[in-house]
Design a protein around this motif. Sequence first.
Motif, mmCIF file in Angstrom:
data_model
loop_
_atom_site.group_PDB
_atom_site.id
_atom_site.type_symbol
_atom_site.label_atom_id
_atom_site.label_comp_id
_atom_site.label_asym_id
_atom_site.label_seq_id
_atom_site.Cartn_x
_atom_site.Cartn_y
_atom_site.Cartn_z
ATOM 1 N N SER A 183 8.263 99.440 61.868
ATOM 2 C CA SER A 183 7.016 98.718 62.121
ATOM 3 C C SER A 183 6.218 98.586 60.825
ATOM 4 O O SER A 183 6.595 99.128 59.779
ATOM 5 C CB SER A 183 6.177 99.468 63.165
ATOM 6 O OG SER A 183 5.689 100.690 62.627
ATOM 7 N N ASN A 184 5.119 97.850 60.894
ATOM 8 C CA ASN A 184 4.208 97.703 59.762
ATOM 9 C C ASN A 184 2.960 98.567 59.911
ATOM 10 O O ASN A 184 1.991 98.376 59.183
ATOM 11 C CB ASN A 184 3.786 96.235 59.599
ATOM 12 C CG ASN A 184 4.902 95.376 59.040
ATOM 13 O OD1 ASN A 184 5.818 95.870 58.389
ATOM 14 N ND2 ASN A 184 4.851 94.084 59.307
ATOM 15 N N PHE A 185 2.965 99.499 60.848
ATOM 16 C CA PHE A 185 1.821 100.383 61.012
ATOM 17 C C PHE A 185 1.632 101.227 59.752
ATOM 18 O O PHE A 185 2.600 101.664 59.125
ATOM 19 C CB PHE A 185 2.017 101.290 62.225
ATOM 20 C CG PHE A 185 1.978 100.563 63.540
ATOM 21 C CD1 PHE A 185 0.991 99.632 63.806
ATOM 22 C CD2 PHE A 185 2.941 100.813 64.516
ATOM 23 C CE1 PHE A 185 0.956 98.953 65.017
ATOM 24 C CE2 PHE A 185 2.914 100.153 65.730
ATOM 25 C CZ PHE A 185 1.912 99.214 65.981
ATOM 26 N N ILE A 235 -3.299 103.554 65.437
ATOM 27 C CA ILE A 235 -4.759 103.696 65.460
ATOM 28 C C ILE A 235 -5.353 103.312 64.111
ATOM 29 O O ILE A 235 -6.348 102.573 64.037
ATOM 30 C CB ILE A 235 -5.151 105.134 65.844
ATOM 31 C CG1 ILE A 235 -4.704 105.442 67.277
ATOM 32 C CG2 ILE A 235 -6.650 105.337 65.697
ATOM 33 C CD1 ILE A 235 -4.957 106.874 67.696
ATOM 34 N N THR A 236 -4.744 103.801 63.025
ATOM 35 C CA THR A 236 -5.228 103.467 61.684
ATOM 36 C C THR A 236 -5.137 101.975 61.417
ATOM 37 O O THR A 236 -6.066 101.366 60.854
ATOM 38 C CB THR A 236 -4.414 104.232 60.624
ATOM 39 O OG1 THR A 236 -4.549 105.635 60.844
ATOM 40 C CG2 THR A 236 -4.904 103.891 59.218
ATOM 41 N N THR A 237 -4.041 101.357 61.828
ATOM 42 C CA THR A 237 -3.855 99.924 61.597
ATOM 43 C C THR A 237 -4.875 99.102 62.374
ATOM 44 O O THR A 237 -5.501 98.182 61.831
ATOM 45 C CB THR A 237 -2.434 99.503 61.994
ATOM 46 O OG1 THR A 237 -1.480 100.268 61.240
ATOM 47 C CG2 THR A 237 -2.215 98.018 61.724
ATOM 48 N N PHE A 238 -5.052 99.412 63.639
ATOM 49 C CA PHE A 238 -5.977 98.650 64.475
ATOM 50 C C PHE A 238 -7.431 98.820 64.028
ATOM 51 O O PHE A 238 -8.245 97.919 64.208
ATOM 52 C CB PHE A 238 -5.832 99.065 65.936
ATOM 53 C CG PHE A 238 -4.487 98.711 66.529
ATOM 54 C CD1 PHE A 238 -3.747 97.657 66.030
ATOM 55 C CD2 PHE A 238 -3.962 99.450 67.586
ATOM 56 C CE1 PHE A 238 -2.515 97.329 66.566
ATOM 57 C CE2 PHE A 238 -2.730 99.123 68.135
ATOM 58 C CZ PHE A 238 -2.000 98.057 67.616
ATOM 59 N N ARG A 239 -7.751 99.951 63.429
ATOM 60 C CA ARG A 239 -9.118 100.186 62.977
ATOM 61 C C ARG A 239 -9.427 99.516 61.643
ATOM 62 O O ARG A 239 -10.594 99.250 61.348
ATOM 63 C CB ARG A 239 -9.376 101.693 62.851
ATOM 64 C CG ARG A 239 -9.444 102.440 64.174
ATOM 65 C CD ARG A 239 -9.760 103.890 63.953
ATOM 66 N NE ARG A 239 -11.040 104.084 63.269
ATOM 67 C CZ ARG A 239 -11.519 105.258 62.879
ATOM 68 N NH1 ARG A 239 -10.795 106.357 63.107
ATOM 69 N NH2 ARG A 239 -12.677 105.346 62.289
#
Length: 282
Positions: A183-185, A235-239
Amino acid sequence: MPNKTEQSLATAKNRGIFLLPNLLTTAGLFSGFFAIVASMNGLFESAAVAIFIAMVFDGLDGRVARMTNTESAFGAEYDSMADIVSFGMAPALVMYNWGLSDLGKLGWLAAFIFVAGGALRLARFNTNLGTSDKRYFQGLAIPSAAAIVSGFVWVGSKYEIDPSNVSYIAAVLTIAAGLLMVSNFRYHSFKDVDWRDRVPFIAILLIVLAFVVVATEPSLVLFSIFLLYAISGPITTFRTVKKIKLEHVVGDSDCEESEEPTKKQQNSSETEPKSSAKSTTD
């Protein structure tokens, strides 16, 4: 002009390999191979512990190479080959032998997804060296994914859980770990931590307490830590992005390219010196 003898001695020296970092890499490779053999003999707890031991050696070889100035292209390639065995094949086979074999085709396909995800993760990491943000990993690192899979087996063996009761959970966890690797997270790499800097006394006390907590129930604590770390990526990516797009989750585009960095981030990136040392760990 150097004579032929001097040239031959220089060539022989260049053909040699550094002993200490490659010895640590070999120890990690041996631990991964031992995990596979142990799982074939039904020693699943020993197999899971061996994978965690391989993680320790994997964390040491690259750092020792940088500290002793013994980095080499051979060491980097050897480390990647060892990683795919210790953190790709070994966790997948340990999980398959413990809880996926009863699922038939679904079981071995779940294990293969994990192995393929690990191989792709390593290939992408090696090709992106020197271009990606050192503070973050793009996708879950393969040792962390291996810790989740082997940690689940360790917990199941430690508490004598019947694998047939959690076989589908094991399959979902294995597939999810494999997909998170490609993934790209964004995952914190902790490479920006200065381990040579001075810290308050309370920091050492907290480290001691952390060791005590891990020692109480190592299987459950370590599995929980790495599971929370895997969840921290989405969580870090979405934030950090204003609008979620497909390239933030999966695809060829790095999620960092689509972000608009703040002035503070721009200033820090302009003033922060870039390291030219090639990392040999993922």
